[in-house]
Design a protein around this motif. Structure first.
Motif, PDB file in Angstrom:
ATOM      1  N   ALA A  92       0.829  -1.206   0.000  1.00  0.00           N
ATOM      2  CA  ALA A  92       0.000   0.000   0.000  1.00  0.00           C
ATOM      3  C   ALA A  92       0.863   1.255   0.000  1.00  0.00           C
ATOM      4  N   LEU A  93       1.956   1.237   0.733  1.00  0.00           N
ATOM      5  CA  LEU A  93       2.851   2.392   0.791  1.00  0.00           C
ATOM      6  C   LEU A  93       3.598   2.579  -0.531  1.00  0.00           C
ATOM      7  N   ILE A  94       3.993   1.476  -1.159  1.00  0.00           N
ATOM      8  CA  ILE A  94       4.655   1.551  -2.464  1.00  0.00           C
ATOM      9  C   ILE A  94       3.739   2.221  -3.486  1.00  0.00           C
ATOM     10  N   GLN A  95       2.450   1.971  -3.384  1.00  0.00           N
ATOM     11  CA  GLN A  95       1.504   2.564  -4.322  1.00  0.00           C
ATOM     12  C   GLN A  95       1.183   4.021  -3.997  1.00  0.00           C
ATOM     13  N   ILE A  96       1.252   4.390  -2.720  1.00  0.00           N
ATOM     14  CA  ILE A  96       0.910   5.754  -2.318  1.00  0.00           C
ATOM     15  C   ILE A  96       2.046   6.734  -2.593  1.00  0.00           C
ATOM     16  N   LEU A  97       3.270   6.347  -2.311  1.00  0.00           N
ATOM     17  CA  LEU A  97       4.389   7.292  -2.373  1.00  0.00           C
ATOM     18  C   LEU A  97       4.483   8.050  -3.697  1.00  0.00           C
ATOM     19  N   PRO A  98       4.364   7.405  -4.865  1.00  0.00           N
ATOM     20  CA  PRO A  98       4.483   8.174  -6.109  1.00  0.00           C
ATOM     21  C   PRO A  98       3.397   9.223  -6.295  1.00  0.00           C
ATOM     22  N   ARG A  99       2.273   9.095  -5.590  1.00  0.00           N
ATOM     23  CA  ARG A  99       1.206  10.086  -5.688  1.00  0.00           C
ATOM     24  C   ARG A  99       1.533  11.348  -4.904  1.00  0.00           C
ATOM     25  N   LEU A 100       2.477  11.266  -3.975  1.00  0.00           N
ATOM     26  CA  LEU A 100       2.779  12.395  -3.089  1.00  0.00           C
ATOM     27  C   LEU A 100       3.926  13.256  -3.596  1.00  0.00           C
ATOM     28  N   VAL A 101       4.545  12.838  -4.678  1.00  0.00           N
ATOM     29  CA  VAL A 101       5.752  13.502  -5.184  1.00  0.00           C
ATOM     30  C   VAL A 101       5.444  14.139  -6.529  1.00  0.00           C
ATOM     31  N   PRO A 102       5.803  15.429  -6.730  1.00  0.00           N
ATOM     32  CA  PRO A 102       5.633  16.030  -8.061  1.00  0.00           C
ATOM     33  C   PRO A 102       6.383  15.221  -9.115  1.00  0.00           C
ATOM     34  N   ARG A 103       5.943  15.325 -10.373  1.00  0.00           N
ATOM     35  CA  ARG A 103       6.572  14.550 -11.441  1.00  0.00           C
ATOM     36  C   ARG A 103       8.083  14.742 -11.401  1.00  0.00           C
ATOM     37  N   SER A 104       8.820  13.623 -11.340  1.00  0.00           N
ATOM     38  CA  SER A 104      10.252  13.662 -11.054  1.00  0.00           C
ATOM     39  C   SER A 104      11.007  12.664 -11.908  1.00  0.00           C
ATOM     40  N   ARG A 105      12.329  12.825 -11.904  1.00  0.00           N
ATOM     41  CA  ARG A 105      13.224  11.818 -12.458  1.00  0.00           C
ATOM     42  C   ARG A 105      13.522  10.815 -11.352  1.00  0.00           C
ATOM     43  N   VAL A 106      13.184   9.554 -11.595  1.00  0.00           N
ATOM     44  CA  VAL A 106      13.282   8.513 -10.580  1.00  0.00           C
ATOM     45  C   VAL A 106      14.278   7.456 -11.035  1.00  0.00           C
ATOM     46  N   ALA A 107      15.235   7.145 -10.183  1.00  0.00           N
ATOM     47  CA  ALA A 107      16.196   6.075 -10.450  1.00  0.00           C
ATOM     48  C   ALA A 107      15.935   4.933  -9.484  1.00  0.00           C
ATOM     49  N   ILE A 108      15.720   3.750 -10.027  1.00  0.00           N
ATOM     50  CA  ILE A 108      15.501   2.552  -9.219  1.00  0.00           C
ATOM     51  C   ILE A 108      16.697   1.630  -9.425  1.00  0.00           C
ATOM     52  N   VAL A 109      17.383   1.290  -8.342  1.00  0.00           N
ATOM     53  CA  VAL A 109      18.554   0.428  -8.446  1.00  0.00           C
ATOM     54  C   VAL A 109      18.054  -1.009  -8.596  1.00  0.00           C
ATOM     55  N   GLY A 110      18.337  -1.598  -9.747  1.00  0.00           N
ATOM     56  CA  GLY A 110      17.773  -2.907 -10.020  1.00  0.00           C
ATOM     57  C   GLY A 110      18.540  -3.651 -11.088  1.00  0.00           C
ATOM     58  N   PRO A 111      17.848  -4.593 -11.739  1.00  0.00           N
ATOM     59  CA  PRO A 111      16.443  -4.966 -11.594  1.00  0.00           C
ATOM     60  C   PRO A 111      16.126  -5.429 -10.182  1.00  0.00           C
ATOM     61  N   THR A 112      14.905  -5.155  -9.747  1.00  0.00           N
ATOM     62  CA  THR A 112      14.505  -5.476  -8.382  1.00  0.00           C
ATOM     63  C   THR A 112      13.002  -5.691  -8.341  1.00  0.00           C
ATOM     64  N   TYR A 113      12.408  -5.554  -7.180  1.00  0.00           N
ATOM     65  CA  TYR A 113      10.977  -5.773  -7.012  1.00  0.00           C
ATOM     66  C   TYR A 113      10.210  -4.855  -7.964  1.00  0.00           C
ATOM     67  N   ALA A 114       9.465  -5.452  -8.895  1.00  0.00           N
ATOM     68  CA  ALA A 114       8.928  -4.712 -10.038  1.00  0.00           C
ATOM     69  C   ALA A 114       7.839  -3.715  -9.680  1.00  0.00           C
ATOM     70  N   GLU A 115       7.204  -3.851  -8.531  1.00  0.00           N
ATOM     71  CA  GLU A 115       6.128  -2.934  -8.178  1.00  0.00           C
ATOM     72  C   GLU A 115       6.617  -1.497  -8.003  1.00  0.00           C
ATOM     73  N   HIS A 116       7.868  -1.314  -7.630  1.00  0.00           N
ATOM     74  CA  HIS A 116       8.389   0.058  -7.505  1.00  0.00           C
ATOM     75  C   HIS A 116       8.378   0.737  -8.867  1.00  0.00           C
TER      76      HIS A 116
END
Length: 337
Positions: A92-116
């Motif tokens: 639930a938190l993984i799904q909420i966090l992107p809604r709270l942040v203005p449109r941004s450049r996001v770097a995800i260190v991966g490949p990893t858990y795909a839901e992020h």
């Protein structure tokens, strides 16, 4: 930022996760019963659920029970109670966090858990999956630590060096590491830490997770979750389990022994151990797809990865009986213990 190949999170198909036996059961209706589900990274010997008062099912979760849970979690994670947000699972938190942040450049260190990746992309952020923390020159950096599925652990010193506006550290599998491995006890000013309950305590169906965040973000998360976000039974069971030092220590010893036992079994069957955590092992085999099907025909489900066709993730068998079945399925003679 340098992209790595997209893992298919925006194809319109559901993201593959461990723990869903439905499809594999349909493919193998004649497999021996009961199925052994090794596709997840969940403790196969769960915390013993305490008896619940009869009225827990007929009344709303109480504020007192939530405060007791927060106090137990704060002691376990070594953070201030005011920094903790309880949620119905970390997802639930993984799904909420992107809604709270203005449109941004996001770097995800991966490949990893795909839901992020899936959730930051679906809310319009510019997402790159990068291979190292050094390449994560973005407004938001997301790290799963230890990583799922590789088990890679990034030191807290390296994480503290991240200068992004927001650092999201998913510590779903960190419970069995020394406390110093977590950022939760000394939270950087730009960070939010996610902690899972169900994996280590073997109670994934309880749906309980936490965010550790500074005041402003913690308040936003609580507002998004709304009142009574965590069910009454989850509040009381979670509080009892998080306060039970003896159970956690015994579980850590047993899980470490079983992880070593599983490594030895897989190596004897021709697998190469690539990594993992105390709750799951990552291995490779040149005929991984065939191994998945061979095991499924024998009622054993393991996790495969489309983007790495030689990889398989094995959860821990629940005791000697399941180890014997896995050993027989892999055609490895099992030593008498």
């Amino acid at each position: 930022m340098q992209d790595v190949p997209n893992t298919g999170v925006l194809t319109g198909k559901p993201i593959a996760h461990g723990g869903d036996l439905g499809e594999v059961r349909r493919r193998h209706p004649d497999a021996p019963q009961p199925w052994i589900d090794l596709s997840t990274g969940i403790n196969p010997v769960p915390y013993p659920v305490i008896e619940q008062p009869a009225d827990v099912w007929s009344r709303l979760p109480s504020r007192e029970a939530e405060q007791a849970l927060i106090a137990a979690a704060a002691a376990r994670y070594r953070c201030a109670p005011g920094q903790l947000v309880a949620a119905p699972g970390t997802q639930a938190l993984i799904q909420i966090l992107p809604r709270l942040v203005p449109r941004s450049r996001v770097a995800i260190v991966g490949p990893t858990y795909a839901e992020h990746e899936h959730n930051w992309r679906r809310h319009g952020h510019d997402v790159a999956v990068v291979t190292t923390l050094e390449a994560a020159d973005a407004d938001v950096v997301v790290v799963v630590n230890p990583d799922n599925p590789t088990g890679r652990i990034l030191p807290t010193q390296a994480l503290r060096g991240v200068t992004a506006r927001l650092l999201v550290v998913d510590e779903a599998f960190i419970d069995l590491l020394p406390g110093e491995a977590s950022l939760a006890g000394n939270l950087p000013g730009n960070a939010v830490v996610l902690r899972s309950f169900g994996k280590t305590y073997g109670l994934a169906g309880l749906r309980l997770g936490f965010a550790v965040a500074h005041e402003a973000l913690a308040r936003q998360l609580r507002d998004e979750l709304g009142p009574w976000a965590v069910a009454g039974p989850a509040l009381t069971i979670g509080a009892a389990a998080l306060a039970d030092d003896a159970w956690l220590q015994a579980a850590a010893t047993r899980l470490a022994d079983d992880a070593h036992r599983l490594d030895a079994l897989l190596a004897s069957a021709g697998f190469t151990i690539l990594g993992g955590t105390t709750l799951f092992r990552l291995a490779s085999h040149p005929k991984a797809h065939d191994k998945v099907e061979d095991l499924a025909r024998q009622g054993i489900h393991v996790r495969a990865f489309g983007h790495q066709p030689t990889w398989l993730r094995f959860g821990l068998p629940a005791g000697d009986g399941e180890f014997r079945r896995l050993s027989a399925a892999l055609q490895v003679p099992q030593k008498v213990r």
